[in-house]
Structure formats: structure tokens, C-alpha cells
Design an enzyme around this catalytic site. Structure first.
Site, PDB file in Angstrom:
ATOM      1  N   GLY A   1       9.957 -24.274  35.110  1.00  0.00           N
ATOM      2  CA  GLY A   1      11.141 -23.403  35.088  1.00  0.00           C
ATOM      3  C   GLY A   1      12.065 -23.652  33.913  1.00  0.00           C
ATOM      4  O   GLY A   1      13.280 -23.467  34.020  1.00  0.00           O
TER       5      GLY A   1
ATOM      6  N   SER B   1      12.457 -21.984  31.035  1.00  0.00           N
ATOM      7  CA  SER B   1      13.172 -20.825  30.485  1.00  0.00           C
ATOM      8  C   SER B   1      14.304 -20.405  31.416  1.00  0.00           C
ATOM      9  O   SER B   1      15.388 -20.044  30.961  1.00  0.00           O
ATOM     10  CB  SER B   1      12.219 -19.660  30.213  1.00  0.00           C
ATOM     11  OG  SER B   1      11.724 -19.135  31.421  1.00  0.00           O
TER      12      SER B   1
ATOM     13  N   ALA C   1      16.032 -22.374  33.461  1.00  0.00           N
ATOM     14  CA  ALA C   1      17.118 -23.360  33.374  1.00  0.00           C
ATOM     15  C   ALA C   1      17.920 -23.157  32.083  1.00  0.00           C
ATOM     16  O   ALA C   1      19.157 -23.239  32.083  1.00  0.00           O
ATOM     17  CB  ALA C   1      16.548 -24.775  33.434  1.00  0.00           C
TER      18      ALA C   1
ATOM     19  N   ASP D   1      12.821 -18.915  40.169  1.00  0.00           N
ATOM     20  CA  ASP D   1      13.222 -19.948  39.197  1.00  0.00           C
ATOM     21  C   ASP D   1      14.738 -19.925  38.977  1.00  0.00           C
ATOM     22  O   ASP D   1      15.388 -20.977  38.947  1.00  0.00           O
ATOM     23  CB  ASP D   1      12.552 -19.709  37.836  1.00  0.00           C
ATOM     24  CG  ASP D   1      11.074 -20.006  37.855  1.00  0.00           C
ATOM     25  OD1 ASP D   1      10.499 -20.069  38.944  1.00  0.00           O
ATOM     26  OD2 ASP D   1      10.492 -20.163  36.761  1.00  0.00           O
TER      27      ASP D   1
HETATM   28  O1  PMV Z   1       5.559 -20.818  35.668  1.00  0.00           O
HETATM   29  P1  PMV Z   1       6.943 -20.754  36.188  1.00  0.00           P
HETATM   30  O2  PMV Z   1       7.634 -22.049  36.312  1.00  0.00           O
HETATM   31  O3  PMV Z   1       7.806 -19.770  35.419  1.00  0.00           O
HETATM   32  O4  PMV Z   1       6.870 -20.203  37.718  1.00  0.00           O
HETATM   33  C1  PMV Z   1       6.649 -18.846  37.975  1.00  0.00           C
HETATM   34  C2  PMV Z   1       6.436 -18.544  39.418  1.00  0.00           C
HETATM   35  C3  PMV Z   1       5.653 -17.235  39.650  1.00  0.00           C
HETATM   36  O5  PMV Z   1       5.631 -17.037  41.062  1.00  0.00           O
HETATM   37  C4  PMV Z   1       4.227 -17.340  39.137  1.00  0.00           C
HETATM   38  C5  PMV Z   1       6.318 -16.034  38.997  1.00  0.00           C
HETATM   39  C6  PMV Z   1       7.640 -15.627  39.614  1.00  0.00           C
HETATM   40  O6  PMV Z   1       8.417 -14.966  38.914  1.00  0.00           O
HETATM   41  O7  PMV Z   1       7.893 -15.925  40.782  1.00  0.00           O
END
Ligand code: PMV
Length: 327
Positions: free
Chosen positions: A111, A113, A115, A156
């Protein structure tokens, strides 16, 4: 000129990534790796953004690019610029200089981006003397996330803003999960940075071909999330590890795991982890491993021989203003 420094945490998703995009409930927790942003007001209408960890800088007046440190820098910083332009509009301000410094590994499912967006928006608002609510921060940070991700669910931004451990369903306010005892987890970075948006797009293609199978998997994820919540509330690590491993295998079924992630999970379990799963978009990035408290340092040591491993503490505070200097 007024100046504010704000920070926001990265996160792990315990359960529900990808399916949260299609309405499933997810559980996420804020971790002790943070993104920091310092915002300084200016009165010349210029937005200046520099990212120390990415080593890039760009400046705009309105939509016009004034300078960039290297080719492509302004494009990479554009999502933050758009969110900052939105906040300047909101507070009827002029310009802002923002400097970003993040401890969160990028493109690893932690997460980063979100944060960074949350910290930048909060710092800009505080610098202009505006004390934002959580939902105001999320609304503005969504401008950046909307550009970076495809169909972002908002999980996120929610966990980075509220902090703690939350259960989240798209479109609803997050609910805090009361973890009575703080916990430590291992995060194993298998490398191979990837784009979350690309993974979400791939999952959508699969879903469109197998709508009813996908729906059954989504129902299974709802059950997994309910079990995970119980395990977290009652500090039942054995159960938590097992549940996360089930979720990992379900994520394998929709094609977002990789050989590297599967191997890292196997190695973690051979070396004493109870269970674990990939976290975030998949396709590379990080794996969470649940380890009994008394074994965590030894497992950390063993896994560090093969991977970049972080020992993280959960839960953590959400967005906060670390310092404020008014004019
Ligand atoms: O990869 P990350 O940390 O950006 O997590 C995204 C989570 C997803 O479920 C794959 C996408 C979302 O927007 O929920």
C-alpha cells in the site's frame, strides 16, 4: 509560509484482496512502515513535488509543466499532483511544495502509493490550516489512487487513513477490529515488483469468463474473512495462519500467485511459520507469514538468508500530523 509534515502507514491485507473489488469484505492492518510528506504553502500558484526515495522532482503552474528532474518524472508524480490540485481548490489556496519520503517498499503489495497519497493530501490540508476529517482525506487521495490503479476498491486508502485493523467493504465506512494484544508478523519480499492495476485487470478477465465460479470463490472468501476476524479478535495465531494459507491457495486459483510466492510460503512453513499468504495485488511483492511469538526471531533469521524480510507490528496509528508550523 506555513509547513506541515504528515505521515500515513503502509498495510497488509489479511484476507479478501481482489474479491474486495467485487464487493467481498476484506481485512487489512496498518503496519509500522510509514510514508512521510512535508508540505509548504506558496503564493505563486506553483505545485512542486519531489520524492526523495524515487529521486525525482517536477513542478507545474496550473496544467503547465515548468520543469522535471528527468524525463518521465512528471508523469510518475502526476497522480499526486492531481490530488494536490484538488486540495488547493478545496482550501482556495495558491501553490504548494511537497517533499515525500517513504519507508514502504514500492510495488510490493504494502500500500505504498495509498500511504503516499494520504500523507501528501493531509500535509497539504494541514499546511493551509485546514483540519480534515478522515473521509475528506480519503476523497482527495482517491484522485491519485484512481489514476494509479484500475478499479481500486479503496481498502488501501481506508486502512492507511484510519489505521488499526479494519474490515472493509467497498462503499461502506470501515469497521475497526479490536485486537486486544498487538501482534508481529513477518513480511517476505520476493521481489519482482508488479503493477496492482495490471493484476486487477487480469482477474477481471478471468471473472468475466467464469462468472459463476468466481461468485462461489467470492462467497468462500466471505467465510474466510469471517473466520479471520474471529482469529484476530481472539489472538488465535494457529487458526489465523491456517486461514491465511487457505486464502493464499484461493488466490492461486485466480492466478495472482507466482512460483516465487508459493516457494517463499513453503520455505516459511518448513522453517516454522504456521501459515501465510501473498498480500495485495500479487504477481510478486510480499507474503505475510504468521509465526508464534516465541519463534519469530529465529524464523526471521532463517528466512533473511534467502529474502528481504521485515518484522512488522500491528496495529498502528493511521494518518497523523507529525509537525505543524504556521505563518
Ligand atoms: O497491491 P496493493 O497493495 O495495492 O493491494 C491492492 C488490493 C487489491 O484488492 C488487489 C486491489 C484493490 O483496490 O482492492
Amino acid at each position: 509560509m506555513a509547513e506541515a509534515t504528515c505521515s500515513a502507514p503502509g498495510k497488509v491485507i489479511f484476507t479478501g484482496e481482489h474479491f474486495v473489488v467485487y464487493g467481498a469484505k476484506a481485512i487489512a492492518g496498518a503496519i509500522n512502515l510509514r510514508a512521510y510528506a512535508t508540505a509548504t504553502t506558496r503564493n505563486d500558484g506553483v505545485i512542486s513535488i519531489s520524492s526523495e526515495d524515487m529521486g525525482i522532482h517536477a513542478e507545474w503552474r496550473g496544467a503547465e509543466l515548468l520543469r522535471e528532474s528527468k524525463r518521465g518524472a512528471s508523469e510518475r508524480l502526476r497522480p499526486i499532483r492531481e490530488a494536490v490540485a484538488g486540495l488547493i481548490d478545496k482550501v482556495k489556496g495558491s501553490g504548494l511544495s511537497i517533499s515525500i519520503n517513504s519507508q514502504i517498499p514500492r510495488a510490493s503489495g504494502l500500500g505504498s502509493s495509498a500511504a503516499v497519497s494520504v500523507a501528501c493530501v493531509a500535509a497539504g490540508l494541514y499546511a493551509y490550516g485546514y483540519k480534515p476529517s478522515h473521509s475528506e482525506i480519503i476523497d482527495l487521495a482517491s484522485i491519485a489512487e484512481g489514476i494509479i490503479h484500475y478499479r481500486a476498491s479503496g481498502v488501501d486508502l481506508a486502512v492507511s487513513t484510519y489505521g488499526g485493523v479494519i474490515s472493509y467493504r467497498r462503499g461502506s465506512k470501515p469497521a475497526m477490529i479490536d485486537i486486544k494484544k498487538p501482534m508481529s508478523l513477518l513480511l517476505i519480499d520476493v521481489g519482482t515488483p508488479r503493477r496492482t492495476g495490471e493484476m486487477v485487470r487480469r482477474v477481471n478477465l478471468l471473472r468475466e469468463q467464469y462468472i459463476s465460479i468466481f461468485e462461489k470463490l467470492r462467497e468462500a472468501v466471505e467465510e474466510i474473512t469471517a473466520e479471520c476476524e474471529l482469529a484476530l479478535v481472539n489472538n488465535r495465531y494457529e487458526r489465523l495462519g491456517e486461514i491465511l494459507t487457505i486464502n493464499h491457495n484461493l488466490l492461486r486459483a485466480i492466478g495472482v500467485s507466482t512460483k516465487e510466492l508459493d516457494e517463499a510460503l513453503e520455505l516459511a512453513m518448513r522453517n516454522g511459520a504456521i501459515g501465510g499468504k501473498l498480500t495485495g495485488g500479487g504477481g510478486g511483492g510480499c507474503l505475510i507469514a504468521v509465526v508464534n511469538e516465541e519463534d519469530i526471531d529465529i524464523v526471521y533469521k532463517k528466512l533473511s538468508r534467502a529474502y528481504n524480510v521485515y518484522k512488522v507490528a500491528i496495529p498502528q496509528e493511521g494518518v497523523r500530523c507529525d509537525s505543524l508550523r504556521t505563518e
